[in-house]
Design a protein around this motif. Structure first.
Motif, PDB file in Angstrom:
ATOM      1  N   GLY A  14       0.837  -1.194   0.000  1.00 51.06           N
ATOM      2  CA  GLY A  14       0.000   0.000   0.000  1.00 51.06           C
ATOM      3  C   GLY A  14       0.868   1.239   0.000  1.00 51.06           C
ATOM      4  N   PRO A  15       0.259   2.432  -0.032  1.00 49.71           N
ATOM      5  CA  PRO A  15       1.011   3.661  -0.251  1.00 49.71           C
ATOM      6  C   PRO A  15       1.594   4.343   0.981  1.00 49.71           C
ATOM      7  CG  PRO A  15      -1.321   4.132  -0.314  1.00 49.71           C
ATOM      8  CD  PRO A  15      -1.188   2.645  -0.144  1.00 49.71           C
ATOM      9  N   SER A  16       1.307   3.858   2.190  1.00 48.50           N
ATOM     10  CA  SER A  16       1.715   4.611   3.372  1.00 48.50           C
ATOM     11  C   SER A  16       2.109   3.667   4.507  1.00 48.50           C
ATOM     12  CB  SER A  16       0.550   5.497   3.826  1.00 48.50           C
ATOM     13  OG  SER A  16       0.858   6.170   5.007  1.00 48.50           O
ATOM     14  N   PRO A  17       3.288   3.903   5.128  1.00 49.62           N
ATOM     15  CA  PRO A  17       3.706   3.035   6.229  1.00 49.62           C
ATOM     16  C   PRO A  17       2.795   3.190   7.441  1.00 49.62           C
ATOM     17  CG  PRO A  17       5.195   4.901   6.037  1.00 49.62           C
ATOM     18  CD  PRO A  17       4.249   4.970   4.875  1.00 49.62           C
ATOM     19  N   GLY A  18       2.656   2.105   8.172  1.00 49.90           N
ATOM     20  CA  GLY A  18       1.780   2.108   9.332  1.00 49.90           C
ATOM     21  C   GLY A  18       0.382   1.661   8.957  1.00 49.90           C
ATOM     22  N   LEU A  19      -0.178   2.319   7.949  1.00 50.14           N
ATOM     23  CA  LEU A  19      -1.477   1.879   7.437  1.00 50.14           C
ATOM     24  C   LEU A  19      -1.311   0.620   6.604  1.00 50.14           C
ATOM     25  CD1 LEU A  19      -2.900   5.326   6.275  1.00 50.14           C
ATOM     26  CD2 LEU A  19      -3.416   4.088   8.395  1.00 50.14           C
ATOM     27  N   TYR A  20      -0.184   0.548   5.898  1.00 46.46           N
ATOM     28  CA  TYR A  20       0.147  -0.587   5.048  1.00 46.46           C
ATOM     29  C   TYR A  20       1.557  -1.059   5.402  1.00 46.46           C
ATOM     30  CZ  TYR A  20      -3.939   1.104   2.622  1.00 46.46           C
ATOM     31  OH  TYR A  20      -5.215   1.510   2.340  1.00 46.46           O
ATOM     32  N   SER A  21       2.044  -2.065   4.717  1.00 47.38           N
ATOM     33  CA  SER A  21       3.285  -2.719   5.127  1.00 47.38           C
ATOM     34  C   SER A  21       4.336  -2.744   4.023  1.00 47.38           C
ATOM     35  CB  SER A  21       2.993  -4.168   5.541  1.00 47.38           C
ATOM     36  OG  SER A  21       2.011  -4.212   6.563  1.00 47.38           O
ATOM     37  N   MET A  22       5.588  -2.577   4.435  1.00 47.08           N
ATOM     38  CA  MET A  22       6.724  -2.831   3.563  1.00 47.08           C
ATOM     39  C   MET A  22       6.896  -4.345   3.557  1.00 47.08           C
ATOM     40  SD  MET A  22      10.642  -1.348   3.782  1.00 47.08           S
ATOM     41  CE  MET A  22      10.915  -1.721   5.516  1.00 47.08           C
ATOM     42  N   ILE A  23       6.897  -4.949   2.379  1.00 42.60           N
ATOM     43  CA  ILE A  23       7.016  -6.403   2.336  1.00 42.60           C
ATOM     44  C   ILE A  23       8.350  -6.878   1.769  1.00 42.60           C
ATOM     45  CG2 ILE A  23       4.531  -6.820   2.303  1.00 42.60           C
ATOM     46  CD1 ILE A  23       4.977  -7.484  -0.743  1.00 42.60           C
ATOM     47  N   GLU A  24       9.091  -5.984   1.086  1.00 39.48           N
ATOM     48  CA  GLU A  24      10.422  -6.324   0.608  1.00 39.48           C
ATOM     49  C   GLU A  24      11.299  -5.080   0.679  1.00 39.48           C
ATOM     50  OE1 GLU A  24      10.638  -9.634  -2.695  1.00 39.48           O
ATOM     51  OE2 GLU A  24       9.182  -8.090  -3.285  1.00 39.48           O
ATOM     52  N   LEU A  25      12.567  -5.315   0.983  1.00 41.45           N
ATOM     53  CA  LEU A  25      13.547  -4.240   1.093  1.00 41.45           C
ATOM     54  C   LEU A  25      14.824  -4.701   0.418  1.00 41.45           C
ATOM     55  CD1 LEU A  25      14.755  -1.624   2.378  1.00 41.45           C
ATOM     56  CD2 LEU A  25      15.111  -2.963   4.457  1.00 41.45           C
ATOM     57  N   GLY A  26      15.322  -3.884  -0.498  1.00 42.81           N
ATOM     58  CA  GLY A  26      16.582  -4.182  -1.168  1.00 42.81           C
ATOM     59  C   GLY A  26      17.489  -2.970  -1.113  1.00 42.81           C
ATOM     60  N   ALA A  27      18.788  -3.216  -1.037  1.00 38.12           N
ATOM     61  CA  ALA A  27      19.758  -2.123  -1.004  1.00 38.12           C
ATOM     62  C   ALA A  27      21.044  -2.571  -1.682  1.00 38.12           C
ATOM     63  CB  ALA A  27      20.044  -1.694   0.429  1.00 38.12           C
ATOM     64  N   VAL A  28      21.744  -1.586  -2.256  1.00 39.35           N
ATOM     65  CA  VAL A  28      23.007  -1.823  -2.947  1.00 39.35           C
ATOM     66  C   VAL A  28      23.948  -0.678  -2.596  1.00 39.35           C
ATOM     67  CG1 VAL A  28      24.112  -1.993  -5.228  1.00 39.35           C
ATOM     68  CG2 VAL A  28      21.845  -2.977  -4.878  1.00 39.35           C
ATOM     69  N   ILE A  29      25.197  -1.015  -2.255  1.00 39.48           N
ATOM     70  CA  ILE A  29      26.213   0.016  -2.085  1.00 39.48           C
ATOM     71  C   ILE A  29      26.540   0.541  -3.489  1.00 39.48           C
ATOM     72  CG2 ILE A  29      28.546   0.563  -1.272  1.00 39.48           C
ATOM     73  CD1 ILE A  29      26.665  -0.300   0.999  1.00 39.48           C
ATOM     74  N   VAL A  30      26.506   1.865  -3.652  1.00 40.73           N
ATOM     75  CA  VAL A  30      26.773   2.469  -4.963  1.00 40.73           C
ATOM     76  C   VAL A  30      28.283   2.518  -5.159  1.00 40.73           C
ATOM     77  CG1 VAL A  30      26.461   4.486  -6.441  1.00 40.73           C
ATOM     78  CG2 VAL A  30      24.636   3.800  -4.853  1.00 40.73           C
ATOM     79  N   GLU A  31      28.779   1.531  -5.893  1.00 44.47           N
ATOM     80  CA  GLU A  31      30.208   1.393  -6.188  1.00 44.47           C
ATOM     81  C   GLU A  31      30.341   0.526  -7.429  1.00 44.47           C
ATOM     82  OE1 GLU A  31      31.907  -0.638  -2.818  1.00 44.47           O
ATOM     83  OE2 GLU A  31      30.662  -2.407  -3.136  1.00 44.47           O
ATOM     84  N   ASP A  32      31.495   0.577  -8.054  1.00 49.17           N
ATOM     85  CA  ASP A  32      31.728  -0.250  -9.239  1.00 49.17           C
ATOM     86  C   ASP A  32      31.386  -1.701  -8.947  1.00 49.17           C
ATOM     87  OD1 ASP A  32      32.562   1.907 -10.735  1.00 49.17           O
ATOM     88  OD2 ASP A  32      34.695   1.562 -10.358  1.00 49.17           O
TER      89      ASP A  32
END
Length: 174
Positions: A14-32
């Motif tokens: 959904g569009p808003s935290p608390g009311l809806y849920s984050m179900i996936e999280l991805g991250a990348v270090i910005v480097e070569d």
């Protein structure tokens, strides 16, 4: 100590935290190479969800109920940041208005702090400034296809940011 850019992407039901849920999280270090990545899926924190928002991810509500405890996921993300970054992590994403609100909310809800501090950066805004064009679009700079897998999407955005940073350095020399 230098600051390190961390490209983040979130998938939510959904569009808003608390009311809806984050179900996936991805991250990348910005480097070569963009090789240092983080991924977690998270159980919902709300009973509410929007079917169409969830459908974008390819997961069902039943799938999400077996995902990782969100507190554990945020502890693991915090630990990954500590292990991979010397200095301050700098949050950047394609749509930081969306991604930031979820990550910030979850860090404060579960850890009572946010290792990114109180600010974030929008990749699209960086590109628009570089091109001096408020309608410029960076998405053609991605190498990794945008799939709505948060690691794929963060990696594609990190690749684009590396190209943008290289052009900025070149412009400084000129």
């Amino acid at each position: 100590m230098a600051n390190t850019w961390v490209m983040v992407d979130v998938e939510a039901d959904g569009p808003s935290p608390g009311l809806y849920s984050m179900i996936e999280l991805g991250a990348v270090i910005v480097e070569d190479g963009c090789a240092r990545t983080f991924y977690s899926n998270l159980q919902p924190i709300s009973d509410d969800y929007i079917h169409d928002a969830l459908a974008v991810t390819g997961h069902t509500r039943e799938d999400t109920m077996s995902f990782k405890d969100p507190c554990d996921a945020m502890i693991e993300f915090d630990q990954w940041l500590k292990e991979n970054i010397k200095g301050r992590p700098m949050f950047v994403s394609d749509n930081n208005g969306f991604d930031w609100q979820f990550v910030n909310y979850y860090f404060w809800k579960f850890l009572r702090r946010n290792p990114f501090g109180h600010s974030s950066t929008n990749l699209s805004s960086i590109y628009k400034g570089l091109k001096c064009d408020t309608f410029a679009n960076f998405k053609h700079l991605r190498k990794t296809r945008h799939t709505h897998n948060p690691v794929d999407d963060a990696k594609g955005n990190a690749e684009a940011m590396l190209t943008i940073l290289a052009e900025m350095r070149q412009n400084k020399k000129s």
